[in-house]
Each structure stands twice: as structure tokens, then as C-alpha cells.
Scaffold this motif. Sequence first.
Motif, PDB file in Angstrom:
ATOM      1  N   SER A 730       0.857  -1.200   0.000  1.00 41.54           N
ATOM      2  CA  SER A 730       0.000   0.000   0.000  1.00 41.54           C
ATOM      3  C   SER A 730       0.882   1.234   0.000  1.00 41.54           C
ATOM      4  N   ARG A 731       0.499   2.216  -0.802  1.00 49.05           N
ATOM      5  CA  ARG A 731       1.273   3.454  -0.936  1.00 49.05           C
ATOM      6  C   ARG A 731       0.311   4.641  -1.112  1.00 49.05           C
ATOM      7  N   TYR A 732       0.837   5.833  -0.849  1.00 54.75           N
ATOM      8  CA  TYR A 732       0.082   7.073  -1.092  1.00 54.75           C
ATOM      9  C   TYR A 732       0.932   7.974  -1.970  1.00 54.75           C
ATOM     10  N   ALA A 736      -3.608  10.028  -4.237  1.00 53.74           N
ATOM     11  CA  ALA A 736      -4.296   8.765  -4.476  1.00 53.74           C
ATOM     12  C   ALA A 736      -3.643   7.670  -3.644  1.00 53.74           C
ATOM     13  N   GLN A 738      -2.741   3.728  -3.404  1.00 54.96           N
ATOM     14  CA  GLN A 738      -2.537   2.623  -4.340  1.00 54.96           C
ATOM     15  C   GLN A 738      -2.271   1.334  -3.577  1.00 54.96           C
ATOM     16  N   LYS A 740      -1.212  -2.824  -4.301  1.00 53.93           N
ATOM     17  CA  LYS A 740      -0.727  -3.787  -5.289  1.00 53.93           C
ATOM     18  C   LYS A 740      -0.674  -5.172  -4.668  1.00 53.93           C
ATOM     19  N   GLY A 784     -11.779   5.317  -9.101  1.00 52.08           N
ATOM     20  CA  GLY A 784     -10.429   4.796  -9.149  1.00 52.08           C
ATOM     21  C   GLY A 784     -10.215   3.961 -10.387  1.00 52.08           C
ATOM     22  N   SER A 799      -3.195  -4.186  -9.424  1.00 51.10           N
ATOM     23  CA  SER A 799      -3.146  -2.986  -8.599  1.00 51.10           C
ATOM     24  C   SER A 799      -4.392  -2.152  -8.825  1.00 51.10           C
ATOM     25  N   THR A 801      -6.152   1.895  -7.590  1.00 52.10           N
ATOM     26  CA  THR A 801      -5.974   3.191  -6.940  1.00 52.10           C
ATOM     27  C   THR A 801      -7.329   3.731  -6.515  1.00 52.10           C
TER      28      THR A 801
END
Length: 811
Positions: A730-732, A736, A738, A740, A784, A799, A801
Amino acid sequence: MFRCILGCLSLVICSLALQSSANSNNQLIKIAVLAHRGHDEALKRWSLTADYLSKSIPGYDFIIKPKSLSSMNLAVKDQLVDFILTNPGNYVDIEANFGATRIATLKVKQRERSYTSFSAVIFTRNDNYQLNSLKDLRGKSFMAVNPDAFGGFQMAWLELKHAGIDPFEDLDSLQFAGFPQDNIVYAVESGKVDAGTVRSDTLERMASEGAITIKDYKILNPQHSDNFPLLHSTRLYPEWPFAKLKQTDDQLAQKIAVALLTMPADSDAAVVSRSEGWTIPLDYTPVHEAFKQLKIGPYEQIDNVTFEKVIEQYSSYILFVLFTLITLNLVIVYISRTNHNLNLTQTNLRTEIESRRKAQAELAKHRDTLEQSVIERTRELADLNKELQEDIFARKAAEASLKKSSHTLQTMHEITSSRHMSFEGKVDALLRTGCNCFGTDYGAFIKLNNNHAQVLRFVGTEPVFKRDSQFEKNALFANSLSVDSEPLIIRNASEDAFFKQHFQYSELGINSYVGIPVIVSGSLFGSLEYGSLNTSAIPHSLIEIDMLQLISQWIGGEIQRQKAHENAQKHQADLAHVARLGTMGEMASGLAHELNQPLTAIVNYTRGCVRRLSAKSVENLPAIVEAMEHSCSEAERAAEIIRRMRELVNKELPRQESNDINNIIEVVINLLKPKIKENHVAVIRDMAKKIPGVYVDRIQIEQVLINLLNNAIDSMQSTPLLKREIIIQSRYDNQAVQVKVFDRGSGLPNNMRSDVFEPFFSTKNEGMGMGLSISRSIIEAHKGSLNAEQREPEGSIFSFTLPSKHEGNDE
């Protein structure tokens, strides 16, 4: 006699000089009109149109030039006119030969209706029992206007051709009477010819003038068209065009087009021309098709003609003409030289004497009438100045109205395209804009519910207009709306019997009113209404009525779009619920095992407590309490598993709220833990710690993650146990969030990447192939995106978003 002619010429020259000085600043524009009913009738019908253009376009004076078919072509060829108004056939011929361009099409008024098309009627006497169809004309006499007349011959020619009759070969006689067309009707009536053809509205017009009785005539090959009730025997063709010639200025043509298209239907020019104004130029392809079939006009096939053939065929005539010309030239030269020598001196003397006498007479005349001419000229200039001031005032008023309408349309566009306003806010803003534009005191959006009027939105003056029962009772005009209802306009309630009979608005003080139906999906939804205390504050112009209809159409379309969106959301929720049920079915055995562990622990702890209680020893109390606490903990664990299962299985409407994406991931991992252990898969968490919340429906996002993790586990069935690994990341980034999912499965070949999200596509032997399709729909509904790609050296990456909570609130 010679002196009288010179006197008349002097008067004409003076008159032209005065006229030239009056209009020296205006350019003269000539409009050639086909005089199909004669020179005087053409001037009578179209002179007011020329005056209308002169008033509408400053700097130009327009005049009408009536022409026959032959003189029309000569005038265009020699560039003696600037514009033409003629029948479609003549226009197509001129268009092909001289490059004319149509800028408007006439709307002819007949029987209180307007038509943009016309036809031709082929007729005979009603007592002529030998003629009942076009085929019966073989061997009979026939009369038309002219071989080049479109409505007066060529339309009928095409129908005769389709009936197998060549008018030039199969008729006993073919006569052309020229204009006016009335002479053809009289010729048939008198028995001079057996049958004839004229333009489609000629018989009705002559009957209305009392010249003929229609029942005395029989129509051959009668046609019936829903939108054209006039008597006719041929196909329908577009009405007369108003066209510019190749040498005419394009900017002037644009001004004339605007003036004609905005001509009021009740103006003097429209009434006298028996029309309701003009419309945009129509398609004249049907005329071209007719000319192609008849091989006339621009499609005429001409044999090659050589000089040798002409000499061979007409040699005797050519020699005779040459001899005659030479003889005439010799005679003319001899007579001219003799007359010149005899009359030169006498002519010069008479000319000089006459010139002096004329100059003296003119000088005496001007001396006597100079003062009177000055007074009359001053009075004319004063009248002209007054008319000019009135024209300027009228132009300013028209410009102000146009500017107001343009501003209103711009405001309506800004309201309807706004992304920050709700539907109710847009309706209120549109109602308020309409009140400002029309000058009314209130605007209301009414819904018709079981023949009962309900006020949904209302803007206006308080407290005169209130949303009370009296207003709702009378809100829907006459309670008799239908899909085809026209706008109801009441300008003065005190003088309108319909308003008094069907409305009781007097207690509310309404004296003027306009209402228009609101249509949703082809059915009546309600009405849009405006009213005012002022008896004149109601839309008058066609532009204002069009703006009212635009507001009604937008409201109806927006309601229809919202209903379609709600149905789509419900359909998507149903599909997602079915998919969740299928997923829970696949997870049933694992969940049963997961649920069995806490239940087994509860049984063991409970049995231990029973044994200790049976011993009746005080020392066992702490152990009993501890065992009961463990039982409670295991029961809560089992309850949590059941709660999560119920949340996934329940069918509820989507509900978006702020959620932590990492928390959702942990819940899904715990829910799939039995399947993860059963397939010996290692789950690696790579989740960023500081991630803002996402504004989503938690159950739907859990469904997406369950689908992705299930697919990742299933794809590694052939992967060695030690390599089975799933990474959840998980990322920001860039407003947004995201997520994966990496796996080491069989991967995604290039030819599958575009198909995996299609409904019913699956690489498994079991399953419906709807999981990824529904997942993408869920993510896109949350604004998204869901994507798939190949992982190197093996496996795949799925993935998705989602907009962060802050971004979703901004929208």
C-alpha cells in the motif's frame, strides 16, 4: 414631337439626379425574382421583403427585379443582379452553370400552416371520364408553363416518365402557356386542352380567390403525405431558395441570411409574401436526382458537335445569311453616308437651338420653384431624420434583447455544467434565471403525482406566492397536461376565458402565466411554470420560449439520467452481492475450520471448569475464572468470524465512509487465513504507515481484495511450495492511495491482459468469470482504476488506486 421627347428626357434626368443624391450613401442591391404569376404580382408579393432587408441591413437599398425563366438566366450570366429568388429547378441549373449558393429556404403559409416543400398537381376536368390515370394521357393534349419550369412542367414530366409516357412523343399535343399559371387552369376548364399541370398550391389559391371551384377538377396520380395536405400528384421537393451569386459579397450574404431567418412570422413582409418567414437552406438533392433521371440541366447529355458537321448540315442557310448580311451592310453604308451628308448641318443647327431653348426654360423653371423645392426638401429631410431616429431606437432595443438572451443562455450553461451544485440547487438557479430573464415574480417546478400537483422547487416573491394547498391545487395548468402539450401562455388573466375557467389564481394575485410540460423517459413527469402580477411580464419572443423549453428539457433529462444512474448502481450492487455469495461458498470449508478452533477451545475450557466445580475445592476458583475468561475470549473470536461473514453476505445499499486501507487489508488477510494456510502461501505485508483515509464502501473494497487474493492463491497451484508468496503493498502518491498484489503464479500472457476484466472470462475450470469484471466496476464507481500487468521473471501484479479522503471531499 422631338421637343416633347427632349422635355420628358430632361424630367427623367432631373428625377434620377434627385434620387441619386438622396441615396448616394447606400449601395443598390438587386434581387431577381421568378415571376411565375406575372410581373405585377411578383412586385406586389416581394417588394415588402426588399423593404424589410433595406431596414434590417444599413447601407444598402434592395429592389425586386421580376424575371421570366429565360431572362433570369441572362441576368445571372451578365451579372446584372446580386441575389436570386426562384424555383428549385432553376436554382439547380444556375448553381451548376454560374456558381450560385443558397442561404435560406422559404416557409410558405397555406391553411394556417407553414411548409418548406411543394409539389405539382396534374389535373383534368371532373367530367372527363376518359382520363383517370397518367397512362390515360397517351394521345391526349397537355399544357404546362415552360419546358424549363420546374413546378410548372419538369415535376410532372418525371411522373409521366415513370408511367411510361414521353410527353414529347406520346401526347397528341404539348403546349406551353408561360406565366401566369392561372391560364393553364382556365385552358383545361374551357376544354382547350385535356389536362395540365401547375404548382401544388395553385388550385387552392384560385379557389380561395373565387376564380374556380375545386370539385370541377379531377386530380391524376393523387399523392397523400401526412405533413402536406395540399392537392399534389408528384414527389415533394424543397421550396424556393434565396441564393447569392458568385460575385456577391459573402459578408452581405451572411447579413441577409440572419435577417431572413429572424423575420417575424407576422411581419408585413411575411404576410404579403404568403409565408411565415424563412428557414435554414434545405437539401436540394431531390431536385438533382430528378434532373439526373430526366437528363436535363447540368445532367443534359450533349452530342459532340464539330464545325464540319455544322457546315455540312446548314451550308445553304449559312450562305444565305452571309449574302444577306453583305447586302444589308452595303445598303446601310450607302444610306448612312447619304443621310450624314444631307442632315449633318441641319442637325447641328437644330441641336444648338434646342439646347439653348431648353436651358432657358429650365433656368426659368428652377428660378420659380427653387424656394418651394428647398421647403419640400427640408421637410423630407426632417421626416427622414425622424424615421432614422426611430430605427436607431428599435435597433438598440433589439440589440439589448439579444444581449440579454445571450447572457441568459451563458448563465444557464454555467449552471447546468457546474460540478459543485446539487440537482436541487441547479433547478433553483435555473428558475431564478428564468424569473430574471422573463421578468416574472415566481418560478416553480411541479410534479404530477396521481393527477395531484406537488411543488418540488419554488423561487419567487413572498408572501404573495406560498407553497400552500391553494397553490398546489392550481399549480398544474388546467390539470390536463400531456406529452404533446404546447406551452400555455396567458398574458392577461382578466381577459382570458380559458384562464378564468381552469384556474383560481386570483387569490394569489397572478395576472400572467406560462407553463410547459416536463418529460422524463417519454412520459409526463410534471410542469415548469412562471407567473407574475404584471400582465405583460411573460416571454414574448421565440428565443425566450426556446430558453423556457431548454430549461424544461434539461430538468427532464437530468431526472432521467439520475434514475438510470440509480438503476445501474442497484444492478452493480446485485452483481457484487451474488459474487460475494459465490466467494463465501468457495471459502466455506476454510471458514468452517477457522470457526471450529474457537468452538473446540470453548468446549475444552468448559469441561475443565465442570471437573473443577465437581471437586468442590476452594483452591480451584482462580483456575475456573481463568478458564471462563479463555472461553469468553474464544466465543468473541467465533462471533467476530461470524460477523465478518454476515457483513459480506448481507445485501445492503452501498454506503461510503472514511476507512483505513491498511485495516481493510488486515481484515481480508485474516478472513482468508484458512485458505492461505491450506495452500502453504506466505503473505508479506509491505504497507506504508502514514496513509490518509479513503472514502469508500468498506464491504465492496473487501470484496475486491478477496477476489485479488483468491486469484493470486489459485494462480500458484503449480508453483513449488517454497516459492508460493504473495506481497500486499500500500502506498500514497499524488493524492491517491494505491494497493498492489504481487504473486508468483502462472502470470498473464500478452493476449490475455485486455480480456481478464471482461465479463465471463476465466482461466479456471470452475467459476463464472465475473470476479475481476465486478471488481473493476466497484473501483471505477469509487472514481479509481484497476489494472493488471506481468511480473518479471514470473507471476502477475494486480493494482488499484482510490482517491484519498481529501480529494473525494473536494469533488
